[in-house]
Scaffold this active site. Structure first.
Site, mmCIF file in Angstrom:
data_model
loop_
_atom_site.group_PDB
_atom_site.id
_atom_site.type_symbol
_atom_site.label_atom_id
_atom_site.label_comp_id
_atom_site.label_asym_id
_atom_site.label_seq_id
_atom_site.Cartn_x
_atom_site.Cartn_y
_atom_site.Cartn_z
ATOM 1 C CG HIS A 107 -1.829 -1.165 1.340
ATOM 2 N ND1 HIS A 107 -2.297 -1.842 0.253
ATOM 3 C CD2 HIS A 107 -2.371 -1.788 2.425
ATOM 4 C CE1 HIS A 107 -3.077 -2.831 0.651
ATOM 5 N NE2 HIS A 107 -3.138 -2.822 1.976
ATOM 6 N NE ARG B 187 -8.270 13.950 7.429
ATOM 7 C CZ ARG B 187 -8.538 15.168 7.902
ATOM 8 N NH1 ARG B 187 -7.643 15.823 8.610
ATOM 9 N NH2 ARG B 187 -9.704 15.738 7.681
ATOM 10 C CE LYS C 51 -0.266 21.106 9.129
ATOM 11 N NZ LYS C 51 0.518 20.465 10.150
HETATM 12 O O1 LIG Z 1 -4.589 -4.838 3.266
HETATM 13 C C1 LIG Z 1 -4.844 -4.557 4.429
HETATM 14 O O2 LIG Z 1 -5.513 -3.418 4.668
HETATM 15 C C2 LIG Z 1 -6.215 -3.237 5.880
HETATM 16 C C3 LIG Z 1 -6.501 -1.753 5.976
HETATM 17 O O3 LIG Z 1 -7.328 -1.379 4.933
HETATM 18 P P1 LIG Z 1 -8.288 -0.101 5.095
HETATM 19 O O4 LIG Z 1 -8.850 0.084 3.749
HETATM 20 O O5 LIG Z 1 -9.298 -0.455 6.135
HETATM 21 O O6 LIG Z 1 -7.427 1.015 5.543
HETATM 22 C C4 LIG Z 1 -5.422 -3.718 7.068
HETATM 23 O O7 LIG Z 1 -6.235 -3.676 8.219
HETATM 24 C C5 LIG Z 1 -4.988 -5.149 6.822
HETATM 25 O O8 LIG Z 1 -4.153 -5.563 7.869
HETATM 26 C C6 LIG Z 1 -4.258 -5.286 5.534
HETATM 27 O O9 LIG Z 1 -4.076 -6.654 5.221
#
Ligand SMILES: O=C1O[C@H](COP(=O)(O)O)[C@@H](O)[C@H](O)[C@H]1O
Ligand SMILES: NC(=O)C1=CN([C@@H]2O[C@H](COP(=O)(O)OP(=O)(O)OC[C@H]3O[C@@H](n4cnc5c(N)ncnc54)[C@H](OP(=O)(O)O)[C@@H]3O)[C@@H](O)[C@H]2O)C=CC1
Length: 598
Positions: free
Chosen positions: A347, A482, A492
């Site tokens: 990610h 964000r 800012k």
């Molecule tokens: O891929 C994953 O993502 C989630 C967080 O995803 P979100 O869209 O809720 O921010 C994470 O909790 C998980 O551990 C991970 O495998």
């Protein structure tokens, strides 16, 4: 799939083969397409959107319902297709036929069958079925579609519908006919119980899909929502027994894509025994998040950002992910991977690549992915000295005791798996030479958020320096994107506090999504599923991107494991290990999310 064969659908004289679909992506650019492989409704929607965005385009324009026959230029296809008077179809002539189920269907119509493999699981219930319903609710699914759940658990169609219905929700801003829409949607969901390594069970599924497809051009999407150790079995069986003979077949693969370079390469090799690269849609759901997708728009469609987007003006970039809950319920999976593999290598690194890439030649998926690969390959593999790791421990607050990571029964008591990590990364190219990209990801912290922070350099010879005292960092501009929750982009800036004196403060130029846009932000899975259906690959990971990403992290991961590096323990609900501050300080950086005016 690579070799298309399905013994169960009777062969159609209008057999139509295409590995990609739709003439025009939702993103407003042409791509390799065969127009007959998408439904009329989807095609009309797509083209009319294109026409609005590109009034001078020679792609056919729709005027009301009627349309003269015009030529549609299809990239990669030298034969221009004609559109019949009342819609958009392939060059094949209209045909009526009596299909398997006895209905009259037009053989040049297409249908999409979506099979959720692992339908009884957490992700399917939590994300995939709700996303499919949202697409249906918003009228984005093609006219002819069928959804199949596939898993080992024994369930009837009705039981699947019952299970799925519990997690469906309607758009807050559009509640009309919600119950009715749910009913209609659920009627199009079915279930087939089978083993993941059974050719026979997949062949039975294939037979059922054929019945629903009813002689139409059959496009099939398989979503592998199962543990990774059974991916290849499922792909082998689906490919041999349930792939489409007349349309496209695509497979969405969920992470983790291996644990390191070697296992990832083995997985890719395994998948490519049965699939071509263009059939594989490796999902990283962060790429489907609204503000991550907006990164390119922000950079490349605003004059004010791109000139600043380099080492000349940017002091550091921070990519921050935190969750205010632990691994609850997923400890078994998590302990095998840890936070670096779970969040950073995919990610956060994907966001970094989009943030730092050079301007792509076009918005075409391959052009974007080429630039992402280049930036990933310009990065230095991580060094152990540039990384700190942590693990949360039990903590009692307000009379409530929160469990430590190793309190989870599925986690070994002596586990060293990091639930927190911070790292400094560098891109050795002309644009980013020497700029630290700091990543921080953790579970069981004090807050849930994902954001990108860009800290700019000090203003040289700033006339107002004395108004800031000695801490010039307090006066630097910072751009915050964000990603979640409460999506926003704010900058800012230093500003004069109104009044007769000359007092400055730092204020935000704030684009707060909830205040600016009334429309609910779609879930990342909606966007990605729709892209996979439409054959749009830009938000999916190509195999060379994946190789480059693993090459950066594999040496570090191996060293951590070999040296059995102990994590720094931090209390559940805290701001994480103190080591993260020392790491940042080494590069003259302060974490923006921990400042006084976040
Ligand atoms: O891929 C994953 O993502 C989630 C967080 O995803 P979100 O869209 O809720 O921010 C994470 O909790 C998980 O551990 C991970 O495998
Ligand atoms: N859950 C999440 O939030 C996320 C999940 N993912 C990934 O998505 C995929 C699916 O996740 P999730 O739904 O949580 O997974 P689950 O553990 O819930 O597994 C999904 C289904 O697969 C079958 N299954 C589970 N374990 C095995 C096994 N050892 N052998 C054979 N079949 C098994 C089960 O169905 P049955 O017994 O009925 O066959 C289960 O319902 C995984 O690859 C995961 O890493 C990625 C990001 C987030």
């Amino acid at each position: 799939m690579a070799t298309l064969s399905s013994p169960h659908c009777p062969s159609s004289s209008y057999c139509y083969s295409s590995s990609s679909s739709s003439s025009e992506s939702r993103y407003g650019h042409p791509r390799l397409v065969k127009i007959s492989s998408i439904s009329k409704r989807l095609a009309q929607k797509t083209l009319s959107r294109h026409a609005q965005k590109n009034p001078n385009s020679n792609v056919v324009r729709m005027q009301g319902g009627s349309m003269a026959t015009k030529t549609i230029p299809i990239e990669g296809d030298s034969t221009p297709l004609k559109t019949p008077k009342d819609g958009l179809f392939s060059a094949t002539s209209w045909q009526e036929s009596s299909d398997l189920s006895g209905f009259n269907v037009r053989k040049d119509e297409s249908t999409v069958s979506i099979t959720v493999v692992g339908a009884s699981g957490d992700l399917a219930k939590k994300k995939i079925f709700p996303a499919l319903f949202a697409l249906y609710y918003e009228d984005f699914l093609p006219k002819h579609f069928t959804i199949y759940g596939y898993a080992r658990s024994k369930m009837t169609d009705e039981e699947l519908r019952n299970m799925v219905s519990k997690t469906l929700t309607c758009r807050i801003d559009k509640r009309e006919n919600c119950g009715e829409k749910m009913e209609e949607f659920l009627k199009r969901c079915f279930y087939h119980s089978g083993q993941y390594d059974s050719l026979k069970n997949f062949a039975e599924l294939g037979k059922k899909l054929c019945q629903h497809e009813a002689g139409r051009i059959a496009n099939r999407l398989f979503y592998l929502s199962i543990p990774p150790n059974i991916f290849i079995d499922a792909v082998r069986c689906a490919s041999s027994s349930a792939s489409s003979t007349s349309g496209w077949t695509r497979v969405i693969v969920e992470k983790p894509f291996g644990r390191d370079s070697e296992s990832s390469a083995a997985l890719t090799r395994g998948l490519k025994q049965y699939l071509k690269e263009e059939q594989i849609f490796r999902i990283d759901h962060y790429l489907g998040k609204e503000l991550v997708e907006n990164l390119s728009v922000l950079r490349f469609s605003n004059l004010i950002f791109e000139p600043l987007w380099s080492r000349q003006y940017i002091r550091n970039v921070q990519l921050i992910f935190s969750e205010d809950f632990g691994t609850e319920g997923r400890g078994g999976y998590f302990d095998h991977y840890g936070i670096i593999r779970d969040i950073m290598q995919n990610h956060l690194l994907q966001i970094l690549a989009l943030f730092a890439m050079e301007t792509p030649i076009s918005l075409d998926a391959e052009d974007i992915r080429n630039e992402k690969v280049k930036v990933l390959r310009s990065m230095r593999p991580l060094k152990l000295s540039d990384v700190i790791i942590g693990q949360y421990k039990s903590h009692t607050r307000g009379g409530v005791t929160y469990p430590g990571y190793t309190d989870d029964k599925t986690v070994p008591k002596d586990s060293l798996t990091p639930t927190f990590a911070a790292a400094a990364l560098f891109i050795d190219n002309a644009r980013w030479d020497g700029v630290p990209f700091l990543m921080k990801a953790g579970k069981a912290l004090h807050t849930r958020r994902a954001e990108i922070r860009v800290q700019f350099r000090h203003v040289p010879g700033n006339l107002y320096n004395r108004n800031f005292g000695t801490d010039l960092d307090q006066a630097t501009n910072e751009l915050v994107i964000r990603v979640q929750p409460d999506e926003a982009i704010y900058l800012k800036i230093n500003n004069k506090v109104p009044g007769l004196g000359m007092r400055l403060d730092r204020s935000n130029l704030n684009l707060h999504y909830a205040a600016r846009y009334s429309k609910e932000i779609p879930d990342a899975y909606e966007r990605l599923l729709l892209d996979a259906i439409e054959g749009e690959r830009r938000l999916f990971i190509r195999s060379d991107e994946l190789d480059a990403a693993w090459a950066l992290f594999t040496p570090l991961l191996k060293e951590l494991e070999k040296k059995k590096v102990h994590p720094e323990y931090y209390p559940y609900g805290s701001r994480g290990p103190i080591g993260a501050h020392y790491l940042a300080a080494r590069y003259n950086v302060r974490w923006g999310d921990l400042g006084l005016d976040q």
